[in-house]
Scaffold this motif. Structure first.
Motif, short mmCIF file in Angstrom:
data_model
loop_
_atom_site.label_atom_id
_atom_site.label_comp_id
_atom_site.label_asym_id
_atom_site.label_seq_id
_atom_site.Cartn_x
_atom_site.Cartn_y
_atom_site.Cartn_z
N ALA A 85 73.48 45.00 41.17
CA ALA A 85 73.41 46.46 41.31
C ALA A 85 73.69 47.17 40.00
CB ALA A 85 74.35 46.95 42.41
N LEU A 86 73.14 46.65 38.91
CA LEU A 86 73.26 47.36 37.64
C LEU A 86 72.25 48.51 37.62
CD1 LEU A 86 73.48 44.33 35.21
CD2 LEU A 86 75.34 45.68 36.17
N TYR A 87 72.61 49.61 36.97
CA TYR A 87 71.67 50.73 36.88
C TYR A 87 70.60 50.36 35.86
CZ TYR A 87 75.87 52.74 38.88
OH TYR A 87 76.97 52.96 39.65
N PRO A 88 69.34 50.20 36.29
CA PRO A 88 68.32 49.64 35.39
C PRO A 88 67.99 50.57 34.22
CG PRO A 88 67.34 50.33 37.47
CD PRO A 88 68.81 50.45 37.63
N HIS A 89 68.24 51.88 34.38
CA HIS A 89 67.85 52.81 33.34
C HIS A 89 68.98 53.07 32.35
CE1 HIS A 89 69.78 54.86 36.62
NE2 HIS A 89 70.03 55.89 35.85
N MET A 90 70.10 52.37 32.52
CA MET A 90 71.21 52.57 31.59
C MET A 90 71.44 51.29 30.80
SD MET A 90 74.09 54.45 33.85
CE MET A 90 73.70 55.67 35.09
N LYS A 91 71.79 51.48 29.53
CA LYS A 91 72.15 50.32 28.72
C LYS A 91 73.44 49.72 29.25
CE LYS A 91 69.86 51.85 24.56
NZ LYS A 91 69.97 52.47 23.26
N VAL A 92 73.70 48.49 28.85
CA VAL A 92 74.92 47.80 29.29
C VAL A 92 76.15 48.68 29.07
CG1 VAL A 92 76.44 45.87 28.74
CG2 VAL A 92 73.98 45.50 28.98
N ARG A 93 76.20 49.30 27.90
CA ARG A 93 77.34 50.15 27.55
C ARG A 93 77.50 51.27 28.59
NH1 ARG A 93 79.19 50.90 22.63
NH2 ARG A 93 77.35 50.08 21.58
N ASP A 94 76.38 51.90 28.94
CA ASP A 94 76.46 53.04 29.87
C ASP A 94 76.73 52.59 31.29
OD1 ASP A 94 75.87 54.75 27.74
OD2 ASP A 94 73.74 54.29 27.95
N ASN A 95 76.22 51.41 31.64
CA ASN A 95 76.54 50.86 32.94
C ASN A 95 78.04 50.70 33.09
OD1 ASN A 95 74.64 49.75 35.12
ND2 ASN A 95 73.48 49.40 33.24
N MET A 96 78.66 50.19 32.03
CA MET A 96 80.09 49.94 32.10
C MET A 96 80.88 51.24 32.02
SD MET A 96 80.13 46.41 29.91
CE MET A 96 81.86 46.31 29.60
#
Lengths: 358, 298
Positions: A85-96
């Protein structure tokens, strides 16, 4: 840090009663694993702890606070989903950073917490990638990173490793355990894989059909399964079961198998003479015996794995498995004798399935 | 001979021929002919001669043509914006677990499947100066004292035709966006809820960004359909009153067929092409596939 208490919890989906009175206590800092076959209600229970499913009856307490009526975001928990369930439109940094951003934390704090979580999980290089550009294991790690940046009271894991290949699963298992030893955050982990449960848990909760079959430390469950289901579920290869009758003569207790062979059982086995029982012996607790002792068996298939030798055989008409540390060569159809390690055998009431060892 | 037909390229060409022929005859040829006519002084019953840009320079000075350009832009911008807002709202509603979900979804599609000319006639009655059901109802409720002249006043007519266009166009937008919404995994919303997002923040940070690719496609089509609308206007107002609702499409037809000036009408139609091209290019460049949609490492 917080303890979690689940008290007499019920869940109905329409008319279906999927969780039927579950009690679980998870101590502060403990790693609890809910394990059971699919459809046993373990994921539903976890989602109830998370607040994603309503609680139909009973109560759930996190950190001394009954959370039945508290929305997910105020429960101070973080969850790792099976599909990440990672947000596909956000970079790893922004997901976190997303949860911290929503909590309106100052930018500097967000950056330092993301950097810290990234270094714990070895994600430093990947912070500017999108989820789609990551491998399964990396995505899994980002999902965990998203959970740990928040420093929640409880981590919830919903079958987090089941989308990974076998080798990666073993590696991530170790990584999660290591992470827990480091952070010591109370964790509830759902899996259908008993090996994951055995290797990671402080406490295992075995569930079936919406009820808890047994809970305890991994080796406790292995050594003293409370019933046939737990005995068959925990341990790999699974425990051998042979139908038999209990025989008592003085203070000696034996079981009589269908073909008349007799095997002594531990003293603490309860039950009257003539009681129909299921005799249980783990594959690793069977050894080769001489002509006069043990049980007569006929070899069906031999699987040498290098480290050990698995022998599939028949005792009477029943399939049994034996695991030997030594290397043996058998032909199919060859008669052998298998002797159970008496003190480590198990006895279950054939009618109720409950363990007869006290 | 057999080996010739076994060749992949030859075979591919043969299979492509029917489609290519259809496109050439019914799409490329009319487009080319239309554009060519725009540079001639053709009239009905008389082949035209090449007159260069004369039609175009005349149209630029023609106040009615300029009004039709304004009308078309106003019509397209207002109708598309409202169709998008209403369509998105409807799609979000229909994406919930409502009772009778499929029934409501079918109902929403109704305006889209009714032939435009028929629904336009229905609107004609709704907007009728004497028999309008809207005026009647408002008067009964005591909100107005005189029947509204929906199609007789320039601004009323503009807004009325826009309303009819919106009614007809919303289902297309709503159903496409609904399809897009259903591709968003529910676990993303659950993760966002656990991350502390309010419903609005979930919409703003999860739904909207994941929906942009579909919004781009849907709105491009919606804008193209609206910009080239003809049927609704032709049935409701025929461009009146005082050319207030003439769109470029209706005016072009008016000039070419009833008016007989094929060249002039064709020139006006040709003038629509740059606007349509701009709309397509805007969506192609501005809203093309985002980086996050692309696969591993590019």
């Amino acid at each position: 840090m917080a303890s979690v208490h689940i008290r007499n919890v019920h869940k109905y989906f329409g008319g279906t009663h999927v969780i039927r009175g579950v009690d679980i206590d998870i101590a502060d800092g403990e790693f609890a694993v809910l394990v059971g076959p699919s459809g046993c209600g373990k994921s539903t229970l976890l989602r109830m702890v998370a607040g994603l499913e309503e609680i139909s009856g009973g109560e759930i307490e996190i950190g001394g606070r009954v959370v039945n009526a508290i929305p997910p975001k105020e429960r101070d928990i973080a969850m790792v989903f099976q599909n990440y369930a990672l947000y596909p439109h956000m970079k790893v940094r922004d997901n976190m950073a997303f949860s911290l951003l929503l909590a309106k934390r100052p930018r500097s704090e967000i950056d330092s917490r993301v950097a810290k979580a990234a270094s714990i999980l070895g994600l430093g290089e990947l912070l500017d990638r999108y989820p789609r550009q990551l491998s399964g294991g990396q995505r899994q790690r980002v999902a965990m990173g998203r959970a740990i940046v928040r420093d929640p009271q409880v981590f919830l894991f919903d079958e987090p490793l089941s989308n990974l290949d076998a080798k990666l699963r073993v590696a991530m298992r170790t990584e999660i355990k290591e992470l827990h030893q480091r952070l010591k955050t109370t964790s509830v982990y759902v899996t259908h894989d008993q090996i994951e449960a055995m290797t990671m848990a402080d406490q295992i909760v075995v569930m079936r059909d919406g009820v808890v079959e047994q809970r305890g430390k991994p080796l406790e469950l292995y050594d003293h399964p409370a019933n046939l289901f737990v005995a068959g579920f925990i341990g790999s290869p699974a425990m051998n079961f042979l139908p038999a009758k209990l025989r008592r003569a003085g203070d000696r207790a034996e079981v009589e198998l269908a073909d008349g062979a007799r095997v002594p059982v531990p003293r603490d086995a309860a039950g009257e003479d003539g009681l129909p029982v299921i005799f249980g012996a783990r594959p690793e607790h069977l050894s080769l015996a001489g002509a006069e002792s043990g049980l007569a068996a006929e070899v069906v298939v031999v699987e040498p794995t290098g480290a050990d030798t698995q022998v599939f055989a028949k005792i009477g008409g029943t399939d049994v498995t034996a695991v030997f540390r030594e290397r043996h060569e058998f032909r199919a159809g060859e008669p052998i004798r298998l002797a159970p390690d008496h003190e480590r055998t198990h006895l279950f009431d054939a009618a109720s399935g409950k363990s007869l060892r006290t | 001979m057999n080996r010739f037909f076994d060749n992949r390229n030859v075979l591919g060409l043969i299979f492509m021929l029917p489609a290519a022929a259809l496109l050439l005859v019914f799409l490329t040829y009319p487009l080319a002919l239309g554009t060519w006519l725009g540079f001639t002084d053709a009239r009905i019953g008389r082949a035209g001669h090449w007159i260069g840009l004369e039609n175009f320079s005349m149209l630029v000075q023609d106040s009615v043509a300029r009004l039709s350009l304004f009308n078309t832009l106003f019509y397209t911008v207002v109708a598309s914006t409202i169709k998008f807002a209403l369509g998105l709202w409807l799609a979000l509603l229909l994406n919930r677990n409502l009772p009778f979900k499929s029934f409501f979804r079918a109902i929403v599609l109704l305006p889209f499947i009714v032939p435009t000319a028929l629904s336009a006639i229905a609107f004609w009655w709704i907007y009728d100066a004497q028999f309008s059901v809207v005026s009647w109802a408002l008067e009964r409720m005591g909100l107005i004292h005189r029947y509204i002249d929906f199609l007789g006043d320039p601004w009323n007519a503009r807004l009325s035709t826009i309303a009819a266009n919106i009614w007809r166009g919303v289902p297309f937008v709503a159903i496409c966006l609904l399809a897009g919404l259903q591709t968003i995994p529910p676990s993303l919303y659950e993760a966002a809820a656990l991350d502390g997002a309010t419903p609005w923040q979930r919409f703003r940070h999860v739904t909207l960004p994941l929906l942009t690719p579909i919004i781009a496609v849907v709105m491009t089509f919606s804008v193209l359909f609206t910009f080239t609308d003809f049927q609704l206007i032709y049935v409701l107002t025929r461009g009146g009153p005082l050319n207030a609702t003439h769109l470029m499409a209706t005016l072009s037809f008016q000039r070419a067929i009833p008016g007989g000036n094929l060249g002039e009408g064709a020139a006006l139609a040709t003038l629509m092409i740059p606007f349509l091209l701009a709309a397509i290019l805007f969506s192609y460049f501005g809203l093309q596939r985002r980086k996050w949609q692309q696969g591993a490492r590019d």
